[in-house]
Design an enzyme around this catalytic site. Structure first.
Site, mmCIF file in Angstrom:
data_model
loop_
_atom_site.group_PDB
_atom_site.id
_atom_site.type_symbol
_atom_site.label_atom_id
_atom_site.label_comp_id
_atom_site.label_asym_id
_atom_site.label_seq_id
_atom_site.Cartn_x
_atom_site.Cartn_y
_atom_site.Cartn_z
ATOM 1 N N THR A 182 27.522 89.419 53.565
ATOM 2 C CA THR A 182 27.236 88.024 53.898
ATOM 3 C C THR A 182 26.887 87.289 52.603
ATOM 4 O O THR A 182 26.353 87.904 51.684
ATOM 5 C CB THR A 182 26.022 88.026 54.853
ATOM 6 O OG1 THR A 182 26.445 88.598 56.069
ATOM 7 C CG2 THR A 182 25.449 86.653 55.080
ATOM 8 N N GLY A 212 25.308 86.174 64.946
ATOM 9 C CA GLY A 212 24.181 86.730 64.198
ATOM 10 C C GLY A 212 23.183 85.668 63.783
ATOM 11 O O GLY A 212 23.147 84.562 64.338
ATOM 12 N N THR A 233 20.072 87.795 54.701
ATOM 13 C CA THR A 233 21.163 88.747 54.911
ATOM 14 C C THR A 233 20.576 90.052 55.434
ATOM 15 O O THR A 233 19.465 90.431 55.073
ATOM 16 C CB THR A 233 21.946 89.016 53.615
ATOM 17 O OG1 THR A 233 22.833 90.130 53.845
ATOM 18 C CG2 THR A 233 21.049 89.362 52.439
ATOM 19 N N GLY A 236 21.223 91.035 61.522
ATOM 20 C CA GLY A 236 20.889 89.705 62.004
ATOM 21 C C GLY A 236 19.951 89.653 63.192
ATOM 22 O O GLY A 236 19.111 88.745 63.285
HETATM 23 N N1 ASP Z 1 23.110 88.876 58.790
HETATM 24 C C1 ASP Z 1 24.514 89.060 59.069
HETATM 25 C C2 ASP Z 1 24.702 89.136 60.570
HETATM 26 O O1 ASP Z 1 23.917 89.799 61.217
HETATM 27 C C3 ASP Z 1 25.101 90.278 58.424
HETATM 28 C C4 ASP Z 1 24.727 90.573 56.988
HETATM 29 O O2 ASP Z 1 23.936 89.864 56.381
HETATM 30 O O3 ASP Z 1 25.265 91.549 56.419
HETATM 31 O O4 ASP Z 1 25.656 88.615 61.076
#
Ligand code: ASP
Length: 314
Positions: A182, A212, A233, A236
């Site tokens: 992300t 997310g 990040t 989520g």
């Molecule tokens: N936070 C993001 C989600 O859950 C994924 C990530 O940050 O890798 O969609």
């Protein structure tokens, strides 16, 4: 040197040193530096924090190295389904889009929602229709296809549920699987305004329609000139359940924490529920904090002194 500063992330993960060849690691550092520079150049010309965070995130979305825009992970039906958001700390305006398949730069779709609608969050086909009406670039879903991500999805799709992108390299011994992250950006401009933006393909093999933290204002993204700007990040669901991005701001506003204390405390709360991830935060004096409880987080900043940094590992 100026009265402005910027920080970015390209996702938290469980990467260990030695996982990259020197050339691969350099490619990540170079792309992070390019994204920082795109936003910093705007700040240096007295541009707005909103313009800067959008510009930096677009560079990372256009790169297949990160899990956002081109290079997004695949959901359980083998589709790329993206989320993004942006927030202006000057007026607390915010925009977000979720579960979209055809908007080339999701962060720009989110900005259109913020500036050209009375809403905060649009999802799916409606978000795509609105973006098109606003003149945002639309591409066929095949634009987002990345062979390495697809092979990773094929190799993991019959395993239990979704895997957070940060898990990629642990669960995927068969392919190189070294594409993470992300992306997000926070900035303070020379007029004293803060902004934050986040963009993601979400988690590998996620359920169709899963949204997310990244497009949820207060969970994955938050900005308020009174306090700070934040982009998160990680897994989520943990960030949504504790409104982590807003929590950083609230700890500064209500408890008088420094940005470093507030950001560290918020990541501690994620860990206490069993979650993994990190965040980038900048306060209204330009202090930057980038805590994470994973072994890696692609990150970088150019601070008030003009000092530049990019990093991957702890
Ligand atoms: N936070 C993001 C989600 O859950 C994924 C990530 O940050 O890798 O969609």
């Amino acid at each position: 040197m100026g009265n402005y500063a910027i920080a970015i992330h390209g996702g938290a993960g469980r990467l260990m040193t030695g996982v990259f060849t020197p050339e691969q690691e350099k490619a990540y550092h170079d792309k992070l530096a390019e994204a920082l520079q795109a936003g910093y150049a705007i700040l240096a010309h007295d541009g707005t924090a909103v313009d800067a965070v959008e510009a930096s995130v677009r560079v990372l979305e256009d790169s297949p190295l990160f899990n956002a825009g081109k290079g997004s992970v695949f959901n359980c039906e083998g589709q790329n389904e993206m989320d993004a958001s942006i927030m202006n700390g000057k007026n607390l305006k915010a925009g977000a889009i979720a579960a979209v398949h055809t908007i080339r730069n999701p962060v720009s779709g989110a900005r259109a929602v913020m500036e050209k609608s009375t809403h905060v969050l649009l999802a799916g086909a409606g978000a795509e229709k609105f973006a098109k009406e606003c003149g945002i670039e639309i591409v066929p879903p095949s634009y987002f296809y990345d062979e390495e991500r697809y092979q990773h999805w094929l190799a993991t799709k019959d395993m239990e549920g979704a895997s957070w992108a940060g898990d990629t390299y642990l669960t995927n011994q068969a392919t190189t699987g070294k594409k993470f992250g992300t992306v997000g950006c926070v900035a303070l401009d020379s007029a004293g305004n803060l902004a934050a933006a986040t963009s993601t393909g979400g988690v590998n093999n996620k359920k169709f329609g899963r949204i997310g933290d990244s497009p949820i204002i207060g969970a994955g993204t938050y900005a308020d000139n009174k306090t700070c700007a934040v982009s998160c990040t990680g897994e989520g669901e943990y960030f949504i359940r504790q409104s982590i991005a807003f929590d950083v701001s609230a700890l500064i506003e209500y408890k008088g924490f420094t940005v470093a204390q507030a950001a560290t405390e918020a990541i501690k709360k994620v860990a206490q529920l069993g979650g993994e991830g990190g965040l980038i935060a900048i306060d209204n004096k330009g202090n930057i904090s980038v805590p994470f409880n994973t072994s890696s987080m692609f990150r970088g900043w150019i601070n008030m002194e003009g000092e530049k940094f990019t990093g991957v590992f702890r």
